[in-house]
Design a protein around this motif. Structure first.
Motif, PDB file in Angstrom:
ATOM      1  N   ARG A  61      -2.171   6.098   0.320  1.00 26.35           N
ATOM      2  CA  ARG A  61      -2.482   7.376   0.987  1.00 26.35           C
ATOM      3  C   ARG A  61      -3.957   7.760   0.914  1.00 26.35           C
ATOM      4  NH1 ARG A  61       2.265  11.678   0.176  1.00 26.35           N
ATOM      5  NH2 ARG A  61       1.523  12.398   2.187  1.00 26.35           N
ATOM      6  N   PRO A  62      -4.606   7.736  -0.243  1.00 21.37           N
ATOM      7  CA  PRO A  62      -6.016   8.139  -0.269  1.00 21.37           C
ATOM      8  C   PRO A  62      -6.960   7.101   0.345  1.00 21.37           C
ATOM      9  CG  PRO A  62      -5.298   7.529  -2.479  1.00 21.37           C
ATOM     10  CD  PRO A  62      -4.079   7.506  -1.603  1.00 21.37           C
ATOM     11  N   GLN A  63      -6.510   5.857   0.493  1.00 28.26           N
ATOM     12  CA  GLN A  63      -7.364   4.809   1.051  1.00 28.26           C
ATOM     13  C   GLN A  63      -7.270   4.726   2.581  1.00 28.26           C
ATOM     14  OE1 GLN A  63      -7.536   1.035  -1.233  1.00 28.26           O
ATOM     15  NE2 GLN A  63      -5.975   1.980  -2.555  1.00 28.26           N
ATOM     16  N   ALA A  64      -6.224   5.303   3.124  1.00 29.29           N
ATOM     17  CA  ALA A  64      -6.007   5.230   4.570  1.00 29.29           C
ATOM     18  C   ALA A  64      -7.037   6.083   5.302  1.00 29.29           C
ATOM     19  CB  ALA A  64      -4.599   5.712   4.906  1.00 29.29           C
ATOM     20  N   PRO A  65      -7.638   5.543   6.368  1.00 26.43           N
ATOM     21  CA  PRO A  65      -8.596   6.331   7.138  1.00 26.43           C
ATOM     22  C   PRO A  65      -7.905   7.480   7.869  1.00 26.43           C
ATOM     23  CG  PRO A  65      -8.265   4.162   8.134  1.00 26.43           C
ATOM     24  CD  PRO A  65      -7.464   4.193   6.874  1.00 26.43           C
ATOM     25  N   ALA A  66      -8.692   8.408   8.342  1.00 22.78           N
ATOM     26  CA  ALA A  66      -8.162   9.552   9.089  1.00 22.78           C
ATOM     27  C   ALA A  66      -7.263   9.042  10.213  1.00 22.78           C
ATOM     28  CB  ALA A  66      -9.311  10.380   9.652  1.00 22.78           C
ATOM     29  N   GLY A  67      -6.141   9.709  10.384  1.00 29.45           N
ATOM     30  CA  GLY A  67      -5.205   9.337  11.435  1.00 29.45           C
ATOM     31  C   GLY A  67      -4.194   8.291  11.031  1.00 29.45           C
ATOM     32  N   HIS A  68      -4.281   7.781   9.792  1.00 28.78           N
ATOM     33  CA  HIS A  68      -3.316   6.814   9.276  1.00 28.78           C
ATOM     34  C   HIS A  68      -2.480   7.491   8.185  1.00 28.78           C
ATOM     35  CE1 HIS A  68      -6.078   4.093  11.245  1.00 28.78           C
ATOM     36  NE2 HIS A  68      -5.198   3.117  11.099  1.00 28.78           N
ATOM     37  N   HIS A  69      -1.198   7.166   8.163  1.00 27.07           N
ATOM     38  CA  HIS A  69      -0.290   7.791   7.210  1.00 27.07           C
ATOM     39  C   HIS A  69       0.583   6.717   6.565  1.00 27.07           C
ATOM     40  CE1 HIS A  69      -1.339  11.590   9.173  1.00 27.07           C
ATOM     41  NE2 HIS A  69      -1.213  10.909  10.297  1.00 27.07           N
ATOM     42  N   ALA A  70       0.853   6.881   5.275  1.00 21.59           N
ATOM     43  CA  ALA A  70       1.759   5.970   4.559  1.00 21.59           C
ATOM     44  C   ALA A  70       3.096   6.688   4.413  1.00 21.59           C
ATOM     45  CB  ALA A  70       1.188   5.611   3.195  1.00 21.59           C
ATOM     46  N   TYR A  71       4.119   6.127   5.047  1.00 14.68           N
ATOM     47  CA  TYR A  71       5.452   6.716   5.019  1.00 14.68           C
ATOM     48  C   TYR A  71       6.382   5.843   4.187  1.00 14.68           C
ATOM     49  CZ  TYR A  71       3.849   9.554   8.964  1.00 14.68           C
ATOM     50  OH  TYR A  71       3.166  10.420   9.766  1.00 14.68           O
ATOM     51  N   ARG A  72       7.342   6.477   3.560  1.00 15.21           N
ATOM     52  CA  ARG A  72       8.342   5.770   2.756  1.00 15.21           C
ATOM     53  C   ARG A  72       9.671   5.790   3.490  1.00 15.21           C
ATOM     54  NH1 ARG A  72      10.249   6.135  -3.414  1.00 15.21           N
ATOM     55  NH2 ARG A  72      12.285   5.286  -3.004  1.00 15.21           N
ATOM     56  N   GLU A  73      10.296   4.607   3.616  1.00 15.13           N
ATOM     57  CA  GLU A  73      11.667   4.481   4.099  1.00 15.13           C
ATOM     58  C   GLU A  73      11.935   5.210   5.415  1.00 15.13           C
ATOM     59  OE1 GLU A  73      13.479   5.917   0.543  1.00 15.13           O
ATOM     60  OE2 GLU A  73      13.446   3.952  -0.405  1.00 15.13           O
ATOM     61  N   MET A  74      11.080   4.960   6.402  1.00 14.74           N
ATOM     62  CA  MET A  74      11.286   5.462   7.762  1.00 14.74           C
ATOM     63  C   MET A  74      11.577   4.265   8.657  1.00 14.74           C
ATOM     64  SD  MET A  74      11.095   8.743   8.208  1.00 14.74           S
ATOM     65  CE  MET A  74      10.847   8.853   9.963  1.00 14.74           C
ATOM     66  N   THR A  75      12.573   4.384   9.510  1.00 15.07           N
ATOM     67  CA  THR A  75      12.884   3.277  10.403  1.00 15.07           C
ATOM     68  C   THR A  75      11.785   3.106  11.445  1.00 15.07           C
ATOM     69  OG1 THR A  75      14.231   4.667  11.848  1.00 15.07           O
ATOM     70  CG2 THR A  75      15.392   3.445  10.107  1.00 15.07           C
ATOM     71  N   ILE A  76      11.630   1.862  11.888  1.00 15.99           N
ATOM     72  CA  ILE A  76      10.666   1.530  12.933  1.00 15.99           C
ATOM     73  C   ILE A  76      11.449   1.153  14.183  1.00 15.99           C
ATOM     74  CG2 ILE A  76       8.837  -0.044  13.665  1.00 15.99           C
ATOM     75  CD1 ILE A  76       8.122  -0.427  10.735  1.00 15.99           C
ATOM     76  N   LEU A  77      11.129   1.783  15.276  1.00 10.58           N
ATOM     77  CA  LEU A  77      11.782   1.492  16.549  1.00 10.58           C
ATOM     78  C   LEU A  77      11.106   0.268  17.160  1.00 10.58           C
ATOM     79  CD1 LEU A  77      13.812   2.218  18.736  1.00 10.58           C
ATOM     80  CD2 LEU A  77      12.109   3.794  19.676  1.00 10.58           C
ATOM     81  N   THR A 174      -6.777  -6.960  -3.027  1.00  8.97           N
ATOM     82  CA  THR A 174      -7.928  -6.521  -2.232  1.00  8.97           C
ATOM     83  C   THR A 174      -7.797  -7.175  -0.867  1.00  8.97           C
ATOM     84  OG1 THR A 174      -9.291  -6.420  -4.214  1.00  8.97           O
ATOM     85  CG2 THR A 174     -10.440  -6.413  -2.108  1.00  8.97           C
ATOM     86  N   THR A 175      -7.797  -6.355   0.176  1.00 14.26           N
ATOM     87  CA  THR A 175      -7.695  -6.885   1.529  1.00 14.26           C
ATOM     88  C   THR A 175      -8.496  -6.005   2.492  1.00 14.26           C
ATOM     89  OG1 THR A 175      -6.159  -7.538   3.297  1.00 14.26           O
ATOM     90  CG2 THR A 175      -5.509  -5.662   1.960  1.00 14.26           C
ATOM     91  N   PRO A 176      -9.087  -6.600   3.529  1.00 17.06           N
ATOM     92  CA  PRO A 176      -9.844  -5.811   4.502  1.00 17.06           C
ATOM     93  C   PRO A 176      -8.982  -5.272   5.648  1.00 17.06           C
ATOM     94  CG  PRO A 176     -10.163  -8.139   4.935  1.00 17.06           C
ATOM     95  CD  PRO A 176      -9.292  -8.039   3.707  1.00 17.06           C
ATOM     96  N   VAL A 177      -7.720  -5.710   5.733  1.00 20.20           N
ATOM     97  CA  VAL A 177      -6.891  -5.282   6.857  1.00 20.20           C
ATOM     98  C   VAL A 177      -5.585  -4.647   6.376  1.00 20.20           C
ATOM     99  CG1 VAL A 177      -7.802  -6.940   8.536  1.00 20.20           C
ATOM    100  CG2 VAL A 177      -5.912  -7.618   7.060  1.00 20.20           C
ATOM    101  N   PRO A 178      -5.085  -3.659   7.058  1.00 21.92           N
ATOM    102  CA  PRO A 178      -5.562  -3.103   8.318  1.00 21.92           C
ATOM    103  C   PRO A 178      -6.783  -2.201   8.169  1.00 21.92           C
ATOM    104  CG  PRO A 178      -3.620  -1.900   7.604  1.00 21.92           C
ATOM    105  CD  PRO A 178      -3.828  -3.021   6.623  1.00 21.92           C
ATOM    106  N   PHE A 179      -7.149  -1.910   6.928  1.00 18.36           N
ATOM    107  CA  PHE A 179      -8.379  -1.201   6.558  1.00 18.36           C
ATOM    108  C   PHE A 179      -8.658  -1.633   5.128  1.00 18.36           C
ATOM    109  CE2 PHE A 179      -4.651   1.574   6.273  1.00 18.36           C
ATOM    110  CZ  PHE A 179      -4.598   1.842   4.919  1.00 18.36           C
ATOM    111  N   PRO A 180      -9.851  -1.410   4.598  1.00 19.76           N
ATOM    112  CA  PRO A 180     -10.122  -1.856   3.225  1.00 19.76           C
ATOM    113  C   PRO A 180      -9.153  -1.216   2.216  1.00 19.76           C
ATOM    114  CG  PRO A 180     -12.151  -1.284   4.355  1.00 19.76           C
ATOM    115  CD  PRO A 180     -11.027  -0.830   5.245  1.00 19.76           C
ATOM    116  N   ILE A 181      -8.472  -2.087   1.470  1.00 23.71           N
ATOM    117  CA  ILE A 181      -7.473  -1.640   0.497  1.00 23.71           C
ATOM    118  C   ILE A 181      -7.731  -2.361  -0.816  1.00 23.71           C
ATOM    119  CG2 ILE A 181      -5.011  -1.627  -0.106  1.00 23.71           C
ATOM    120  CD1 ILE A 181      -4.417  -1.673   2.936  1.00 23.71           C
ATOM    121  N   GLU A 182      -7.642  -1.592  -1.907  1.00 21.95           N
ATOM    122  CA  GLU A 182      -7.737  -2.160  -3.247  1.00 21.95           C
ATOM    123  C   GLU A 182      -6.699  -1.472  -4.121  1.00 21.95           C
ATOM    124  OE1 GLU A 182     -11.090  -1.964  -6.581  1.00 21.95           O
ATOM    125  OE2 GLU A 182     -11.717  -3.101  -4.786  1.00 21.95           O
TER     126      GLU A 182
END
Length: 190
Positions: A61-77, A174-182
């Motif tokens: 959550r704090p690493q996600a850029p503006a407009g990105h959200h981390a959701y738990r246990e939501m179905t994907i259509l 550590t990964t650069p995608v989908p945005f820098p994450i550590e």
């Protein structure tokens, strides 16, 4: 054997549709749709699984850029016959308290935390569906024999429309995608 409740009977001969999940009054909380069939998660959740899912979402959550959200246990259509529920999803879908699914086109990352009862779905069936839908990034998180967390990081190969594992992280991810994450993987569980 007792008779099946009415809500478990498909409303049409060709099976269930994604929209039907929103109208199942007594379905278990984690009901997914794969190829028009309901997948009911009825086994008890392990503490390890719960801690890892909560900790990953909190770390993202704090690493996600503006407009990105981390959701738990939501179905994907994914399509009209597929609506799986990953453990964590990073998406550009804005929060809406009445939303019950996330469109596949908004998904940046799906994370499956493997449990013994879901291993085949999490490692075989669902990754194929996510790749087919064009979701670019996927992680599969497992508990090693030592109890430690291991994360396999996958990226979508555009030519084959399958995932390619690009790393296996054990202590630190550590990964650069989908945005820098550590993420300190040693801190995911108590």
């Amino acid at each position: 054997m007792t008779e099946l409740p009415d809500w478990m009977r498909p409303p049409r001969p060709e099976g269930w549709l994604a929209e039907d999940l929103d109208h199942l009054p007594n379905a278990p909380r984690h009901t997914e749709l794969i190829d028009g069939s309901l997948i009911l998660s009825m086994s008890p959740q392990r503490f390890w699984h719960m801690e890892v899912v909560d900790s990953l979402r909190a770390a993202l959550r704090p690493q996600a850029p503006a407009g990105h959200h981390a959701y738990r246990e939501m179905t994907i259509l994914l399509d009209e016959k597929n609506r799986p529920e990953p453990d964590v999803t990073v998406s550009t879908t804005p929060y809406d308290g009445s939303r019950t699914s996330i469109p596949a086109g908004d998904v940046e990352l799906v994370i499956e935390v493997v449990s013994p009862e879901s291993e085949q779905r999490d490692k075989k069936m669902k990754p194929a569906k996510y790749a087919e839908a064009g979701i670019r990034n996927m992680w599969i998180v497992e508990q090693e024999a030592s109890g430690d967390v291991a994360v396999s990081v996958y990226e979508l190969d555009d030519v084959t429309t399958t995932y390619t594992r690009v790393q296996v992280a054990r202590d630190k991810l550590t990964t650069p995608v989908p945005f820098p994450i550590e993420i300190d993987l040693t801190a995911l569980t108590p």
